[in-house]
Design an enzyme around this catalytic site. Structure first.
Site, PDB file in Angstrom:
ATOM      1  N   LYS A   1      10.228  12.333  -6.616  1.00 20.68           N
ATOM      2  CA  LYS A   1      11.131  11.163  -6.180  1.00 20.68           C
ATOM      3  C   LYS A   1      11.786  12.948  -5.136  1.00 20.68           C
ATOM      4  O   LYS A   1      12.849  12.379  -4.709  1.00 20.68           O
ATOM      5  CB  LYS A   1      11.783  11.400  -7.841  1.00 20.68           C
ATOM      6  CG  LYS A   1      11.398  10.262  -8.548  1.00 20.68           C
ATOM      7  CD  LYS A   1      12.320   8.844  -7.535  1.00 20.68           C
ATOM      8  CE  LYS A   1      11.528   8.135  -7.485  1.00 20.68           C
ATOM      9  NZ  LYS A   1      10.729   7.356  -7.378  1.00 20.68           N
TER      10      LYS A   1
ATOM     11  N   GLU B   1       5.612  11.148 -10.636  1.00 18.49           N
ATOM     12  CA  GLU B   1       6.753  10.596 -10.296  1.00 18.49           C
ATOM     13  C   GLU B   1       8.109  11.248  -9.906  1.00 18.49           C
ATOM     14  O   GLU B   1       8.523  10.979  -8.713  1.00 18.49           O
ATOM     15  CB  GLU B   1       6.630  10.032 -11.267  1.00 18.49           C
ATOM     16  CG  GLU B   1       8.105   8.746 -11.125  1.00 18.49           C
ATOM     17  CD  GLU B   1       7.664   7.728 -10.335  1.00 18.49           C
ATOM     18  OE1 GLU B   1       6.685   7.613  -9.411  1.00 18.49           O
ATOM     19  OE2 GLU B   1       8.408   7.096  -9.641  1.00 18.49           O
TER      20      GLU B   1
ATOM     21  N   CYS C   1      11.272  -4.333   7.369  1.00 21.62           N
ATOM     22  CA  CYS C   1      12.299  -4.741   8.912  1.00 21.62           C
ATOM     23  C   CYS C   1      13.151  -5.805   7.342  1.00 21.62           C
ATOM     24  O   CYS C   1      13.185  -6.826   7.307  1.00 21.62           O
ATOM     25  CB  CYS C   1      12.341  -5.379   9.765  1.00 21.62           C
ATOM     26  SG  CYS C   1      11.367  -4.334  11.469  1.00 21.62           S
TER      27      CYS C   1
ATOM     28  N   GLU D   1      10.865  12.133  -1.843  1.00 23.00           N
ATOM     29  CA  GLU D   1      11.074  11.322  -1.375  1.00 23.00           C
ATOM     30  C   GLU D   1      12.765  10.717  -0.764  1.00 23.00           C
ATOM     31  O   GLU D   1      12.538  10.967   0.167  1.00 23.00           O
ATOM     32  CB  GLU D   1      11.075  10.071  -1.394  1.00 23.00           C
ATOM     33  CG  GLU D   1      11.198   9.471  -2.774  1.00 23.00           C
ATOM     34  CD  GLU D   1      10.861   8.151  -2.776  1.00 23.00           C
ATOM     35  OE1 GLU D   1      10.364   7.226  -2.300  1.00 23.00           O
ATOM     36  OE2 GLU D   1      10.451   8.024  -4.508  1.00 23.00           O
TER      37      GLU D   1
ATOM     38  N   HIS E   1      -5.992  25.809 -11.541  1.00 19.53           N
ATOM     39  CA  HIS E   1      -7.454  25.563 -10.994  1.00 19.53           C
ATOM     40  C   HIS E   1      -6.737  25.841  -9.308  1.00 19.53           C
ATOM     41  O   HIS E   1      -7.787  25.146  -8.774  1.00 19.53           O
ATOM     42  CB  HIS E   1      -8.053  24.563 -11.179  1.00 19.53           C
ATOM     43  CG  HIS E   1      -8.943  24.726 -12.545  1.00 19.53           C
ATOM     44  ND1 HIS E   1     -10.094  25.261 -12.856  1.00 19.53           N
ATOM     45  CD2 HIS E   1      -8.390  23.708 -13.704  1.00 19.53           C
ATOM     46  CE1 HIS E   1     -10.345  24.901 -14.568  1.00 19.53           C
ATOM     47  NE2 HIS E   1      -9.070  24.610 -14.781  1.00 19.53           N
TER      48      HIS E   1
ATOM     49  N   TRP F   1      12.025  -1.355  11.036  1.00 18.84           N
ATOM     50  CA  TRP F   1      12.076  -0.015  10.087  1.00 18.84           C
ATOM     51  C   TRP F   1      10.458   0.070  11.399  1.00 18.84           C
ATOM     52  O   TRP F   1       9.523  -1.190  11.269  1.00 18.84           O
ATOM     53  CB  TRP F   1      11.139  -0.574   8.616  1.00 18.84           C
ATOM     54  CG  TRP F   1      10.180   0.789   8.983  1.00 18.84           C
ATOM     55  CD1 TRP F   1      10.738   1.682   8.061  1.00 18.84           C
ATOM     56  CD2 TRP F   1       8.815   1.042   8.655  1.00 18.84           C
ATOM     57  NE1 TRP F   1       9.567   2.355   7.498  1.00 18.84           N
ATOM     58  CE2 TRP F   1       8.484   2.111   7.945  1.00 18.84           C
ATOM     59  CE3 TRP F   1       8.110   0.473   8.805  1.00 18.84           C
ATOM     60  CZ2 TRP F   1       7.285   2.958   8.105  1.00 18.84           C
ATOM     61  CZ3 TRP F   1       6.294   0.757   9.318  1.00 18.84           C
ATOM     62  CH2 TRP F   1       6.447   2.670   8.319  1.00 18.84           C
TER      63      TRP F   1
ATOM     64  N   ARG G   1      14.567  -2.370   3.549  1.00 13.16           N
ATOM     65  CA  ARG G   1      13.387  -2.731   4.261  1.00 13.16           C
ATOM     66  C   ARG G   1      13.411  -2.070   5.484  1.00 13.16           C
ATOM     67  O   ARG G   1      12.130  -2.289   5.912  1.00 13.16           O
ATOM     68  CB  ARG G   1      13.831  -4.327   4.482  1.00 13.16           C
ATOM     69  CG  ARG G   1      14.198  -5.209   3.504  1.00 13.16           C
ATOM     70  CD  ARG G   1      14.196  -6.726   3.765  1.00 13.16           C
ATOM     71  NE  ARG G   1      12.522  -7.083   4.036  1.00 13.16           N
ATOM     72  CZ  ARG G   1      11.841  -7.310   3.504  1.00 13.16           C
ATOM     73  NH1 ARG G   1      12.001  -7.446   2.040  1.00 13.16           N
ATOM     74  NH2 ARG G   1      10.695  -7.353   4.130  1.00 13.16           N
TER      75      ARG G   1
ATOM     76  N   LYS H   1      12.477  -0.094   1.208  1.00 17.10           N
ATOM     77  CA  LYS H   1      11.855  -0.174   0.579  1.00 17.10           C
ATOM     78  C   LYS H   1      10.265  -0.766  -0.075  1.00 17.10           C
ATOM     79  O   LYS H   1       9.708  -0.744  -0.839  1.00 17.10           O
ATOM     80  CB  LYS H   1      13.146  -1.081  -0.432  1.00 17.10           C
ATOM     81  CG  LYS H   1      12.925  -1.583  -1.808  1.00 17.10           C
ATOM     82  CD  LYS H   1      12.949  -0.034  -2.336  1.00 17.10           C
ATOM     83  CE  LYS H   1      13.488  -0.804  -3.532  1.00 17.10           C
ATOM     84  NZ  LYS H   1      13.105   0.507  -4.986  1.00 17.10           N
TER      85      LYS H   1
ATOM     86  N   ASN I   1       9.688 -10.136  11.525  1.00 16.20           N
ATOM     87  CA  ASN I   1       9.205  -8.814  10.326  1.00 16.20           C
ATOM     88  C   ASN I   1       7.619  -8.928  10.533  1.00 16.20           C
ATOM     89  O   ASN I   1       7.451  -9.777  10.329  1.00 16.20           O
ATOM     90  CB  ASN I   1       9.524  -8.891   9.525  1.00 16.20           C
ATOM     91  CG  ASN I   1       9.341  -8.156   8.665  1.00 16.20           C
ATOM     92  OD1 ASN I   1       8.513  -7.348   8.053  1.00 16.20           O
ATOM     93  ND2 ASN I   1       9.351  -8.265   7.062  1.00 16.20           N
ATOM     94  N   GLY I   2       6.827  -7.992  10.598  1.00 11.33           N
ATOM     95  CA  GLY I   2       5.320  -7.978  10.405  1.00 11.33           C
ATOM     96  C   GLY I   2       5.339  -6.813  11.932  1.00 11.33           C
ATOM     97  O   GLY I   2       6.028  -6.134  12.565  1.00 11.33           O
TER      98      GLY I   2
END
Ligand code: M6R
Length: 615
Positions: free
Chosen positions: A492, A488, A2, A495, A511, A75, A27, A610, A101-102
């Site tokens: 990318k 990575e 947030c 997401e 394998h 968020w 955020r 983020k 926020n939290g």
């Protein structure tokens, strides 16, 4: 997560808060809200959706007048994203509003207690519980807003950055922090409150960052008074001068922040070198390393803790540190490390890597390592962030603000810092000769230009993206230094385009994952000249025999892979050690173009934020 913004001063608060929230959408962006005090009444508007939705709605449903206000972009943690759960939240009397926020972990018990006392709740949030707890304390103890906030915060368990406004005390906003960031911009007879400094950068360069367990009463015409929440002791505010500028946090003509940040990498890597890589003198200067050289040289091992992309940078660093400095390295997901009772001793050096410097799991891993006596070194991008402050020493990446949720320049600058560290330690330990050291420095210094060259593949990568954009799965393979790059690349893609992708060490394919390969499966293979080239070429042959579609990331001038692959994307030649800094570029572009072609929200992918300041 947030984002929170507040203003108290002589300007219209509305545009400052709305614009500030837009800058903080990285955020969280599932709902947004604003409360303004116009001198008489407290007006509030909130909605599910983005800040742009809030803008449309608030214009229609409230007067947007007033020079005091608070706003929030969310968020969701407690309660689904909807209009009611959006912040700000009123207290039952309608006198108080709060943004948060939290997470308040013990909200349920407090809520039951408040319900017994006659309180009612509109939302499913922990935040609405907190604002009513504050109101109840005001009633019970006759306490002023600041005192009531302090008493309430001493009763809650969890994490928070909050701003609370009381319409009966309309010349102040009370703020507090524990575990979530909070900055105060100090202007001429005006104050700005925000999760980071970006919302107020054009108004003032003076900022105070609240520390954990601190609260402040922001009162017009008065100095900011900071107190410890626990014992009420006064803290001297430390006013920092901000280095950030407005251009850094704008798109500057690019369609998306992610693309801008991909293209910023040559400059960002140069900034990471600045003052550290002195190739003429053949030295690397890093104060955080120099000052703690003994700790590094006497370490039994280095443990790297991080999450997501930063964890991938840690994996690259494992290869680099072990190869150059011959120090054993273990790389840990911070979220696992913190809960699995790891063996840590005073002879361990822990390196915590984090772009935001706010990732809750990484922060907890640091605290755990410190409690066991380990020396903890931070590699962060955000100056003054919680991780930067919590670690014993550190090195900033100096990438500049990264706003796109998908990390790009943070990754390459993290690898750059870690490469500099490994080289410095290798020299100090004598594990590489002075001529090799010089050769590495010269090569490293060429990297920004080579990244620039790698970026020239953009149009070709776009063509390839168009061919494969409708694939449902992707496989990414790499070996050695480029195995983490495969991870990575896959991260990318998934997401931002929501296409399933997996990264694997190339040789692991046989394998299991090889069973997935058929003519529908694009396989991105990093096959640069110096990295186990022949072996990777054999893997490519195995994919080809099973009709997989091969996209090779190769060294300029390669002919062998070209014969086998459906497409090859060239990157300039470099030392194998530094090749991740180049091979990652086409993978960033591939994920970007596919996501754009699929019409996805590249900078704000669904369900993500983020900085992940919750567990
Ligand atoms: O701020 P941090 O580097 O600590 O963040 C860690 C991860 O949340 C982050 O790297 C995440 O995986 C990125 N969005 C990936 O692009």
């Amino acid at each position: 997560m947030c984002g929170i913004v507040g203003y108290i001063g002589h300007r219209q608060a509305y545009p400052i808060i709305i614009e500030g929230l837009k800058r903080l959408e990285y955020r969280g962006y599932d709902s947004a809200g604003i409360a303004l005090y116009d001198g008489n009444s407290l007006n509030l508007s909130k909605t599910k959706g983005k800040v742009s939705d809030l803008e449309a709605r608030s214009h229609a449903e409230m007067p947007i007048d007033g020079s005091i206000g608070i706003g929030h972009t969310r968020w969701a943690t407690h309660g689904v994203p909807n209009d009611v759960n959006a912040h700000p939240h009123y207290s039952n009397s309608g006198n108080l509003v709060i943004i948060h926020n939290g997470i308040i972990e013990n909200y349920d018990a407090i809520k039951k207690e408040l319900i017994n006392r006659g309180y009612t709740f509109q939302s499913d949030t922990d935040t609405e519980v907190l604002v009513n707890l504050i109101e109840e304390i005001q009633k019970q103890e006759g306490a002023k807003l600041g005192k009531a906030v302090q008493i309430a915060l001493n009763q809650v368990v969890g994490a928070y950055a909050i701003a609370v406004f009381d319409k009966n005390k309309p010349n102040e906003i009370v703020i507090a922090r524990l575990g979530s960031p909070l900055a105060v911009g100090v202007g001429e007879n005006e104050f700005f409150i925000a999760s980071d400094a970006s919302p107020f950068i054009e108004y003032t360069k003076n900022a105070i960052y609240l520390e954990d367990e601190e609260m402040a009463i922001i009162r017009l015409g008065k100095e900011v008074k900071i107190r410890k929440i626990k014992d009420d002791s006064l803290v001297d505010p430390y006013v920092q001068e901000l280095q950030m500028n407005l251009e850094q946090i704008e798109k500057s003509g690019y369609d998306h922040f992610m693309l801008k940040e991909i293209y910023e990498q040559p400059r960002a890597i140069l900034d990471t070198f600045r003052g550290r890589l002195l190739s003429k003198e053949a030295i690397i200067k890093m104060a955080g390393v120099e000052d703690n050289m003994k700790k590094f040289l006497n370490a039994d091992r280095i443990i790297i803790v991080a999450c997501g992309t930063s964890w991938h940078a840690g994996l690259v660093a494992e290869y680099i540190f072990e190869d150059l400095a011959r120090i054993p390295v273990e790389v840990e997901y911070a979220s696992e490390f913190r809960y699995r009772n790891p063996v840590i001793t005073e002879n361990d050096v822990v390196i915590a890597i984090s772009q935001s410097g706010e990732t809750a799991d990484t922060l907890a891993a640091i605290k755990l390592a410190k409690s066991k006596g380990a020396f903890v070194f931070g590699v962060c991008n955000v100056v003054g962030s919680s991780i930067a402050r919590e670690t014993d020493a550190g090195a900033y990446t100096h990438a500049g603000p990264e706003i796109g949720v998908a990390s790009t320049k943070a990754f390459t600058t993290q690898i750059t810092v870690l490469s500099l560290m490994a080289l410095r330690l290798a020299r100090a330990k004598g594990t590489i000769s002075s001529s090799d050291f010089r050769r590495y420095l010269i090569e490293l210094e060429l990297i920004p230009n080579k990244v620039e060259k790698a970026l020239q593949s953009d149009n070709y990568v776009k063509e390839i993206s168009n061919i494969y954009k409708d694939s449902r799965n992707f496989l990414y393979l790499g070996r050695g230094f480029n195995f983490p790059v495969a991870l990575e690349g896959a991260l990318k893609l998934k997401e931002i385009s929501y296409i399933h992708a997996e990264g694997y060490p190339a040789a692991e394919m046989k394998h299991g994952p090889i069973a997935l390969i058929d003519e529908q499966m694009p396989v991105v293979v990093i096959a640069t000249k110096k990295g186990h080239y022949e072996k990777v070429v054999s893997n490519i042959q195995e994919i080809k025999s099973r009709k997989g579609k091969i996209i090779g990331i190769v060294t300029e001038g390669d002919v062998h892979v070209k014969e086998l692959a459906d497409h090859v994307i060239e990157v300039p030649e470099t030392e194998e050690t530094f090749s991740p800094l180049l091979t990652t570029i086409p993978l960033q572009l591939l994920s970007y173009h596919i996501a754009v072609m699929l019409g996805k929200n590249v900078d704000q992918p669904r369900n993500l934020a983020k900085s992940v300041t919750v567990e």
